[in-house]
Design an enzyme around this catalytic site. Structure first.
Site, mmCIF file in Angstrom:
data_model
loop_
_atom_site.group_PDB
_atom_site.id
_atom_site.type_symbol
_atom_site.label_atom_id
_atom_site.label_comp_id
_atom_site.label_asym_id
_atom_site.label_seq_id
_atom_site.Cartn_x
_atom_site.Cartn_y
_atom_site.Cartn_z
ATOM 1 C CD GLU A 63 -7.126 3.074 1.868
ATOM 2 O OE1 GLU A 63 -6.878 4.220 2.291
ATOM 3 O OE2 GLU A 63 -7.940 2.843 0.959
ATOM 4 C CE LYS A 106 -3.057 2.784 2.915
ATOM 5 N NZ LYS A 106 -3.737 2.946 4.205
ATOM 6 C CD GLU A 125 -5.940 8.644 10.353
ATOM 7 O OE1 GLU A 125 -5.351 7.552 10.462
ATOM 8 O OE2 GLU A 125 -6.314 9.098 9.259
ATOM 9 C CD GLU A 176 -10.501 8.105 -1.107
ATOM 10 O OE1 GLU A 176 -9.687 8.141 -0.147
ATOM 11 O OE2 GLU A 176 -10.815 7.042 -1.684
#
Length: 419
Positions: free
Chosen positions: A268, A179, A224, A406
């Site tokens: 992910e 990733k 986050e 996105e």
């Protein structure tokens, strides 16, 4: 400005901090002056500060922790209320994502004046080279809305960024990595110098579930939490896997269900959660990692989210734990070093403090360090310009066009805040 302590001072003077409980001063963001202002707020709580008595420009987070520990050891503090995390002597900070690939510098700064509200209590902290005890005198002026904002591509145009995503997918398919998170930037320019308080206030109002922040021209609202340390309890909120909201509640319920079943997004997310758990394990005990993520609903997007909790010993400050966690797979990739090299090769931009830790630390080592997302960085040489950032996690199943969509959704909070 008087007696600012910096890393260049061989023997900085002793500092004094006086904290007084006060009546509720009203909305914190509305009390900020335009210059030398700092903020960390969520749902009306948090801290704001202004002025400066001490500053560190560290090489990395570990360097900042060493400076902070030495500074705290010589501070004389007096307080009229029992300790609440964030009250008393504290600092705001913002760190460069990758110091080895950036011309920018991190910062950790102690304001001269701090206003806080947490757990139903409000306080005023004043810091200097001698004890001061002054009433709260607001010198703030109304924030100014940006005028005639225009936008231009940053390091890559949309099609070129899609090509970078396609190249990353090829490398993942070839087994070079699992990733990588690729970011893109957008440059906004206004007629007059941009007032960060305007952006901060709009973000704090619209994105109340996020942590809104302002540190040295970096302003944003992050969903986050890299980590929170409070009396030994450590919490890390991991976000990975995103879908844009439709604006229709019924449709959004279906989108949330689809997100929770998406193999690409679950993969992910799994990488991001594992990277946080593995990084905390050597420093914490009693770790709890939920078996499955939940869907975090924000006004513009839906995220897969997991809250990891653990217990840290008293010797582990929030800065020390942030150093262990950063960069997580949520903003870098897996394996970390391969992902970091891929980012440097494909992004064609200097992230500076985007996607680095941003937040605060107090004298007890407690603190909150979010990841600097949904943000912009005001140009320090031309304050009419602000660079906006957005990033997307790329795995084997990623589609470049969908990732561009996105990233555009993630730019919405800052574009809306600019009006």
């Amino acid at each position: 400005m008087t007696d600012v302590v910096t890393t260049a001072d061989p023997k900085p003077p002793r500092l004094y901090a006086r904290t007084t409980e006060i009546d509720d001063p009203g909305p914190l963001v509305g009390l900020l002056p335009e210059q030398d202002a700092y903020a960390w707020v969520r749902r009306g709580e948090g801290m704001i500060g202004w002025g400066e008595v001490a500053r560190c420009k560290p090489a990395d987070i570990a360097d900042a922790e060493q400076w902070w520990t030495g500074l705290v050891a010589q501070v004389v503090s007096v307080s009229s209320l029992e300790h609440i995390p964030g009250s008393g002597f504290m600092a705001f900070g913002s760190f460069v994502f990758d110091p080895s690939n950036s011309s920018a510098r991190s910062t950790l700064v102690v304001p001269r004046t701090i206003l806080g509200r947490r757990q139903g209590r409000c306080w005023l902290t004043q810091i200097g080279t001698s004890f001061v005890h002054e009433g709260l005198a607001s010198t703030s002026s109304p924030p100014r809305a940006p005028r005639n904002v225009s936008y231009a591509d940053g390091g890559l145009t949309g099609p070129r960024w899609e090509a970078a995503v396609a190249e990353a997918v090829q490398r993942i398919t070839a087994g070079e990595l699992e990733k990588v998170v690729l970011a893109r930037d957008l440059v906004a320019r206004a007629e007059e110098p941009i007032d960060a308080r305007w952006i901060l206030a709009r973000l704090a109002e619209r994105y109340e579930r996020c942590w809104s922040y302002l540190v040295d021209g970096l302003v944003g609202a992050t969903p986050e939490m890299l980590l929170r340390r409070e009396n030994g309890l450590v919490t890390s909120r991991v976000l990975a896997g995103t879908i844009q909201r439709s604006g229709d509640n019924v449709r959004d319920l279906a989108l949330a269900a689809a997100l929770g079943r998406s193999s690409k997004d679950l993969e992910e997310h799994e990488y991001a959660v594992a990277s946080v758990a593995d990084a905390l394990a050597p420093y914490c005990s009693g770790m709890n990692v939920p078996d499955a993520p939940y869907v975090l609903e924000l006004p513009n997007v839906l995220h897969l989210a997991t809250d990891v909790t653990a217990v840290a010993g008293p010797e582990r400050t929030s800065l020390g734990l942030a150093a262990a966690l950063h960069p997580s797979a949520a903003v870098c990739g897996t394996p970390t070093e391969t992902a970091r090299r891929t980012i440097a090769e494909l992004e064609h931009l200097d992230r500076e403090r985007y996607a680095g830790p941003v937040g605060w630390i107090d004298a007890q080592g407690d603190g909150e360090w979010g990841i600097a997302l949904r943000c912009g960085l005001i140009d320090d040489t031309d304050p009419r310009q602000i660079r906006l950032y957005a990033g997307c996690g790329v795995v084997a199943g990623s589609d470049p066009e969908a990732e561009l969509t996105e990233s555009n959704a993630k730019l919405v909070p800052m574009r809306d805040a600019l009006g």
